[in-house]
Write a protein that holds these residues in place. Sequence first.
Motif, mmCIF file in Angstrom:
data_model
loop_
_atom_site.group_PDB
_atom_site.id
_atom_site.type_symbol
_atom_site.label_atom_id
_atom_site.label_comp_id
_atom_site.label_asym_id
_atom_site.label_seq_id
_atom_site.Cartn_x
_atom_site.Cartn_y
_atom_site.Cartn_z
ATOM 1 N N PHE A 1 1.595 -2.483 -0.336
ATOM 2 C CA PHE A 1 0.388 -1.953 0.114
ATOM 3 C C PHE A 1 -0.348 -1.140 -0.901
ATOM 4 N N ALA A 2 0.329 -0.169 -1.888
ATOM 5 C CA ALA A 2 -0.064 0.343 -2.712
ATOM 6 C C ALA A 2 -0.338 -0.222 -3.818
ATOM 7 N N PHE A 3 0.118 -1.383 -4.559
ATOM 8 C CA PHE A 3 -0.221 -2.236 -5.730
ATOM 9 C C PHE A 3 -1.078 -3.406 -5.393
ATOM 10 N N GLY A 4 -1.090 -3.752 -4.126
ATOM 11 C CA GLY A 4 -1.813 -5.048 -3.679
ATOM 12 C C GLY A 4 -0.604 -6.191 -3.767
ATOM 13 N N LEU A 5 -1.136 -7.322 -3.194
ATOM 14 C CA LEU A 5 -0.199 -8.301 -3.191
ATOM 15 C C LEU A 5 0.002 -9.052 -4.417
ATOM 16 N N TRP B 1 3.315 4.875 9.113
ATOM 17 C CA TRP B 1 4.073 5.665 7.720
ATOM 18 C C TRP B 1 5.043 6.457 8.150
ATOM 19 N N ASP C 1 -2.250 5.525 -4.251
ATOM 20 C CA ASP C 1 -1.989 5.202 -2.893
ATOM 21 C C ASP C 1 -0.551 5.470 -2.332
ATOM 22 N N LEU C 2 0.581 5.188 -3.280
ATOM 23 C CA LEU C 2 1.732 5.662 -2.968
ATOM 24 C C LEU C 2 1.720 7.043 -2.407
ATOM 25 N N LEU D 1 2.516 -11.522 -15.609
ATOM 26 C CA LEU D 1 2.684 -11.044 -14.272
ATOM 27 C C LEU D 1 1.288 -10.270 -13.665
ATOM 28 N N GLY D 2 0.696 -9.867 -14.580
ATOM 29 C CA GLY D 2 -0.589 -9.073 -14.301
ATOM 30 C C GLY D 2 -0.232 -7.374 -14.061
ATOM 31 N N LEU D 3 0.692 -7.213 -14.552
ATOM 32 C CA LEU D 3 1.170 -5.438 -14.721
ATOM 33 C C LEU D 3 0.396 -4.881 -15.639
ATOM 34 N N PHE E 1 6.308 -1.604 1.080
ATOM 35 C CA PHE E 1 5.420 -0.440 0.576
ATOM 36 C C PHE E 1 4.332 -0.628 -0.475
ATOM 37 N N PHE E 2 5.213 -1.369 -1.603
ATOM 38 C CA PHE E 2 4.474 -1.615 -2.996
ATOM 39 C C PHE E 2 3.494 -2.553 -2.724
ATOM 40 N N ILE F 1 5.508 -1.011 8.701
ATOM 41 C CA ILE F 1 4.747 -0.849 7.479
ATOM 42 C C ILE F 1 3.603 -1.919 7.692
ATOM 43 N N GLY G 1 -2.346 2.432 -8.106
ATOM 44 C CA GLY G 1 -1.245 2.432 -7.082
ATOM 45 C C GLY G 1 -0.417 3.497 -6.690
ATOM 46 N N MET H 1 3.322 -7.749 -9.294
ATOM 47 C CA MET H 1 3.444 -6.132 -9.691
ATOM 48 C C MET H 1 4.386 -5.470 -8.612
ATOM 49 N N ARG I 1 -3.601 -0.493 -13.250
ATOM 50 C CA ARG I 1 -3.387 -0.902 -11.917
ATOM 51 C C ARG I 1 -2.241 0.089 -11.152
ATOM 52 N N ILE J 1 0.575 7.678 0.942
ATOM 53 C CA ILE J 1 1.490 7.006 1.779
ATOM 54 C C ILE J 1 2.534 8.212 2.038
#
Lengths: 278, 297, 246
Positions: free
Chosen positions: B152-156, A247, A61-62, A48-50, B149-150, A242, A58, B159, A54, A65
Amino acid sequence: MSPLPQARLEALHARYRGTVYPLPGPLWRGRLFWIGFTACFLAASAHLGLSPLRFWAGLGDLGIIAGQMWPPTHKGFLPEYLGALGETLAIAFLGTLAASLISLPLGFLGARNVIPNWLIHFSLRRGLDVVRGVDVLVWALIFVSVVGLGPFAGILAIAFNDTGVLAKIYAEAIENADRKASEAVRAAGGDEADVARLAILPQVFPVLISNSLYFFEANTRSATILGVVGAGGIGYFLADRIRVSAWSDAAFIILLILPTVAMIDVLSRWLRRLALGR
Amino acid sequence: MTAASGTVARIEALRSAEMRRKRGWTLLFGAILALLVALSAYQGEVSWSKLVNGLPRLGTYIGRILPDLSLRSLGPDLADWMWNLPTWLSLLFDTLLIAFVSTVMGAVIGFFLSFPATRNLGFGPVTAQVVRRFLELLRTVPELVFALFFVFAFGLGPMAGVLAITLHTAGVLGKMFAEINETVSDRSLEGIVAAGATRDQVIRLGVVPQVAPAFISYVLLRFEINVRAASVIGFVGAGGIGQELMFVINQFIYHDISAILALLILTVALVDIVSEAIRHRIISSEVAHVPAAASQA
Amino acid sequence: MLELCSLSRSFADVRAVDAVSLSVAPGEFVGVIGRSGAGKSTLLRLINRLVEPTGGEIRFDGETVSGLRGRSLRDWRRRSAMIFQQFNLIDRLSVLDNVLVGRAASLPRWRSWTMAWPPADRAVAIEALDRLGIADLALKRADQLSGGQQQRVAIARALVQNPQLILADEPVASLDPHSTKLVMDSLARINREDGLTVLVNLHHLELAREYCRRVVGVAAGRVVFDGAIDDLDAEAIRTIYGAAPQ
Ligand SMILES: Nc1ncnc2c1ncn2[C@@H]1O[C@H](COP(=O)(O)OP(=O)(O)OP(=O)(O)O)[C@@H](O)[C@H]1O
Ligand SMILES: [Mg+2]
């Protein structure tokens, strides 16, 4: 306790198998399960690309926000928000009400002790399973393309989706209803309609009411997001704010939703107790 | 005679008063209900004409999305209907994986948060309240909102969906686990405390073995629900079959709608059947272990 | 040497244990008797520190154990093993794992987290079960055992704690006569062979007469008799049990 000599260990091992040294069978079964499970989990995550990298990026960024969410503002849109919130509650209420009314007769049809015909019973239940297999948001999307944007699509989606679940619960409640009461009505010369009305309904009524209330609670939550697909309610504004990275407006809307949902929970719990208490 | 008829009269009076009171309540509830319906119908923009116009359109819609299958050329027809099968299956596979990964992660987080949220394990009432409020927050915010929200933060991509469902699952399971923890018998825990164990040892050796079967069946139940959630998380671009489904519905690619829905329903049904079988096995293995000897007073 | 110095515990306005002073020499087998609600359980639970005293002191070999905290408190609990009326086992664990719970305090944390007990400890546990004659049941689930068997599992758990003191709170109150004898004999044997100090709460006077050389009579939280079992005459019994002797 002083440690036992190795010879004593071996003697105990010989006498009571699988105690001093665990049996390899169960030991490896357990280990293999966890190893396999972890491997599956890691492989799935990788697919899944986790990745932690990343994730950390993220999280930064969170954090940004979250920082911009404070202080929450409505920029003069409060009346619109409140209207949309009311719309959300209306969707949940009418959707649940319609679902309850439709699923009551369906529940009787699906109950084995009312309709002994297994074909009706079977096909009805499979049909309900189909409805239940799909999330309410999918139904909402479909109803939007059938009846157009707006809360009406949301109401239909909730009514449709919940009919699938409620009818099954009702059918089971009716099947579990005490048989003695039905027999008493039949012995007194009542026909099937009388049995349903006089023997079964009073017994399952509290179950019905409490389930409907419970679904109303759940639907209030669902109805807050129906707007994401254009099916009415506060979700429209939330998704929109959003999308444009407003925000603090999004935070304001969430702060409107949370107490409303909590309030509905309290109200519904109170009504449930009232319905079951009598 | 007179005494008896007096009693009867009194009972009759009580009964009719009771009936009147009941009727009053029923009327009141009815009036409130009618008012609410009227208000909601107004707020929800429901009208008779919409209902009358809308429902037939549903019939047409269903007629349109149904595939053209005929018995004579079933093979080619099916192939035609499922023309994009590999893509759809791979998206459904992703959907299942999203549900799996997020259920596992949510369950782990919920597991560890459930103990401080349990009142009788000695973490203190303040900790319990704080953790409970936090779990409630996670539970009340819908997955889709987290996902918005996510993304936005983690990309499309998946994840964002995984993390969104994880948080919601942690909230739901954490609360349920805490409630199960509170049913554990204090007596057996005392036996471990008295042997000099630390609190985490008491939890590991005393609480966990007793709650494990219930935990597992709740996790499986949650997995079933999360498969459904994962199928729509793509509506906001957070991975899985949802994005494709939204695309074909919005673009009115009628036959693809029914194809994807059929595959989705099949997948969900399969997951439900397997998960239910496992849950039943857990429950029956529990039933097989009821105490063999009636020893206690 | 266990010494209690005017040890007290009140629950709201109930004085469950009221200024109890007592000293028990190593290797003694002491029976604590008294009517229901006299404070016997509270007394034993105070010694193991499951209940906090509201006054007084507990000393063991000169060390004040009533003030211990954290690690040293847990070590004291390990040294003063408890046995309960309702066995207090974990139903869903195997007999062996239940006994090994008694080793948890002496092993690194990760051992109990993974329940991967070292063979040496497993051997100690199985040896203890063997002494009590139930090693064959080691791999059964605890809730599949009879009450008498469960109580012997609890005794095995106490034994592997490597204790200096065994506190048994009405260990036979929910057992049939046959199991009662097995359990009481086990306690007596441990006392004899290992030289462990045993404090046992008993409901039945006959049991005290059979097993204990010394008895302590408790009434309304106070020690009203302390002496050899042979000195326990009708007068003493009346002060312990009140107007209606058993
Ligand atoms: N946790 C508690 N909270 C409040 N009161 C308690 C508590 N534990 C014990 N008590 C009270 O303390 C007194 C002594 O109780 P305890 O259990 O020690 O008596 P006991 O001699 O063991 O009685 P039994 O033979 O019935 O077990 C009783 O009055 C009891 O009600
Ligand atoms: Mg007691």
